[in-house]
Design a protein around this motif. Structure first.
Motif, PDB file in Angstrom:
ATOM      1  N   HIS A 197       0.812  -1.114   0.045  1.00 23.12           N
ATOM      2  CA  HIS A 197       0.089  -0.031   0.060  1.00 23.12           C
ATOM      3  C   HIS A 197       0.970   1.481  -0.001  1.00 23.12           C
ATOM      4  O   HIS A 197       1.638   1.400   0.947  1.00 23.12           O
ATOM      5  CB  HIS A 197      -0.882   0.010   1.239  1.00 23.12           C
ATOM      6  CG  HIS A 197      -1.569   1.344   1.252  1.00 23.12           C
ATOM      7  ND1 HIS A 197      -2.671   1.587   0.577  1.00 23.12           N
ATOM      8  CD2 HIS A 197      -1.655   2.190   2.324  1.00 23.12           C
ATOM      9  CE1 HIS A 197      -3.139   2.668   0.892  1.00 23.12           C
ATOM     10  NE2 HIS A 197      -2.531   3.056   1.975  1.00 23.12           N
ATOM     11  N   VAL A 198       0.563   2.295  -0.971  1.00 25.55           N
ATOM     12  CA  VAL A 198       1.336   3.523  -1.039  1.00 25.55           C
ATOM     13  C   VAL A 198       0.554   4.433  -0.168  1.00 25.55           C
ATOM     14  O   VAL A 198      -0.543   4.751  -0.254  1.00 25.55           O
ATOM     15  CB  VAL A 198       1.372   3.753  -2.525  1.00 25.55           C
ATOM     16  CG1 VAL A 198       2.123   5.256  -2.525  1.00 25.55           C
ATOM     17  CG2 VAL A 198       2.346   2.876  -3.301  1.00 25.55           C
ATOM     18  N   PRO A 199       1.237   5.063   0.819  1.00 27.52           N
ATOM     19  CA  PRO A 199       0.865   5.863   1.696  1.00 27.52           C
ATOM     20  C   PRO A 199       0.152   7.274   0.981  1.00 27.52           C
ATOM     21  O   PRO A 199       0.705   7.367  -0.041  1.00 27.52           O
ATOM     22  CB  PRO A 199       1.711   6.404   2.822  1.00 27.52           C
ATOM     23  CG  PRO A 199       2.799   5.285   2.653  1.00 27.52           C
ATOM     24  CD  PRO A 199       2.628   4.768   1.213  1.00 27.52           C
ATOM     25  N   ARG A 222       3.364  11.047   3.204  1.00 25.92           N
ATOM     26  CA  ARG A 222       4.568  11.075   2.888  1.00 25.92           C
ATOM     27  C   ARG A 222       5.216  12.504   3.144  1.00 25.92           C
ATOM     28  O   ARG A 222       6.426  12.455   3.297  1.00 25.92           O
ATOM     29  CB  ARG A 222       4.768  10.617   1.366  1.00 25.92           C
ATOM     30  CG  ARG A 222       4.263   9.270   1.340  1.00 25.92           C
ATOM     31  CD  ARG A 222       4.546   8.641  -0.088  1.00 25.92           C
ATOM     32  NE  ARG A 222       3.329   9.295  -0.949  1.00 25.92           N
ATOM     33  CZ  ARG A 222       3.379   9.739  -2.163  1.00 25.92           C
ATOM     34  NH1 ARG A 222       4.667   9.567  -2.874  1.00 25.92           N
ATOM     35  NH2 ARG A 222       2.382  10.124  -2.689  1.00 25.92           N
ATOM     36  N   PHE A 223       4.534  13.277   2.660  1.00 27.73           N
ATOM     37  CA  PHE A 223       5.098  15.091   2.937  1.00 27.73           C
ATOM     38  C   PHE A 223       5.468  15.195   4.357  1.00 27.73           C
ATOM     39  O   PHE A 223       6.495  15.831   4.521  1.00 27.73           O
ATOM     40  CB  PHE A 223       4.298  15.898   2.243  1.00 27.73           C
ATOM     41  CG  PHE A 223       4.702  17.409   2.428  1.00 27.73           C
ATOM     42  CD1 PHE A 223       5.436  17.659   1.263  1.00 27.73           C
ATOM     43  CD2 PHE A 223       4.494  18.139   3.054  1.00 27.73           C
ATOM     44  CE1 PHE A 223       5.899  18.901   0.916  1.00 27.73           C
ATOM     45  CE2 PHE A 223       5.018  19.660   3.024  1.00 27.73           C
ATOM     46  CZ  PHE A 223       5.723  19.792   2.057  1.00 27.73           C
TER      47      PHE A 223
END
Length: 328
Positions: free
Chosen positions: A3-5, A10-11
């Motif tokens: 799963h990509v956050p 992420r920032f």
């Protein structure tokens, strides 16, 4: 695939908690230590930036740039820098022990691009190895060193002319009368003039004027957009000069490349600090130094925001978009 956050996660969170072990396994320890230092420095800068923002807001609201909190903030910065280096030394040793690179020394070998004009017998392996006479390398460095210094000096003059025109434009804008015209001067006569700096007082009326901040930040913004392009050009020229110098090991090649690039970056990012510092010393007027501090702070703010984002766009998003367009 995992799963990509989300981008916001992420920032705001991902920059402080990076997968260092995965980076070390894929890219090696050198790249992992670079990201570890960025993570460590960003985490500690978060506290200092909040305190600095509080001091800056107090200066703007009071209209007094020489606010009493500035002295305590300077002491805090000194303590902060000591804490950052001590904690980084402990953190780097911990990572080096975890990755098995503590007290590790790499044995240098010749670069694949190294070209020897002679062959000598190596006393260790008793085999013929390529050899390049040092005097030939120094002869080529007599060409590369003046080119590097000359490029840095030309860039410095361009930056100082830009700063000088900014001071003249501020003086013309707040001058008495309705004539606020400004003409950019490419002459070096605008460099080092203290009269335009002293003519603009740092009072509440000026600090609350949007045009004042547009002029103060506008010129460094233009410079910040141009510096990544010049930096790209300097890197290409430095790599070309390094190939001509024909260094034997990767460490020598990297060291001379860093020296060439650092000379340019030092001029770009520290020109404002030394320029306004020497103007204040030469004028022997505390107001010249006080007015110069605001210009240095605005320049630094532009470099770490607009110029930094522009550099990321040129180095990451523009090549990615270009690659996607080619695939399409």
């Amino acid at each position: 695939q995992g799963h990509v956050p989300h981008f916001l996660y992420r920032f705001f969170v991902g920059c402080f908690y990076q997968p260092l072990d995965s980076i070390e396994e894929y890219y090696g320890e050198k790249v992992a230590f670079y990201f570890a230092w960025l993570q460590h420095c960003s985490f500690h800068l978060m506290y200092l930036s909040v305190m600095g923002l509080v001091v800056f807001i107090c200066q703007l609201t009071s209209g007094n740039w020489d606010h009493p909190l500035r002295v305590w903030f300077s002491i805090l910065v000194m303590i902060w820098s000591f804490v950052v280096m001590v904690t980084w030394r402990r953190r780097s040793n911990q990572l080096a022990y975890h990755w098995g690179t503590l007290d590790y020394q790499e044995e240098e070998v010749a670069r694949p691009d190294f070209k020897g004009t002679e062959y000598h017998v190596c006393p260790v392996t008793n085999t013929y190895v390529p050899y390049y006479p040092p005097w030939k390398r120094w002869l080529k460095m007599c060409i590369s060193i003046p080119l590097t210094i000359g490029f840095a000096i030309v860039t410095l003059l361009m930056i100082l002319i830009l700063y000088g025109n900014r001071d003249v434009m501020l003086a013309n804008y707040f001058a008495s009368g309705d004539d606020h015209t400004f003409q950019f001067s490419f002459s070096t006569d605008v460099i080092g003039r203290t009269a335009p700096i002293l003519s603009v007082e740092l009072n509440k009326d000026h600090l609350h004027d949007p045009n004042f901040w547009a002029i103060i930040i506008g010129f460094p913004t233009v410079l910040g957009l141009a510096l990544p392009l010049l930096n790209f050009l300097v890197r290409r020229i430095s790599l070309w000069l390094n190939e001509i110098e024909n260094h034997r090991t990767e460490a020598e090649h990297r060291t001379h490349y860093i020296i060439k690039v650092f000379a340019f970056r030092f001029v770009c990012y520290f020109a404002a600090l030394y320029y306004y510092s020497f103007i204040g010393v030469g004028a022997a007027d505390p107001q010249a130094t006080e007015h110069g501090i605001l210009r240095v702070a605005s320049t630094l703010f532009t470099y770490i925001t607009i110029a930094h984002w522009w550099n990321i766009f040129l180095g990451v998003f523009f090549p990615l978009s270009l690659n996607r367009w080619r695939v399409y």
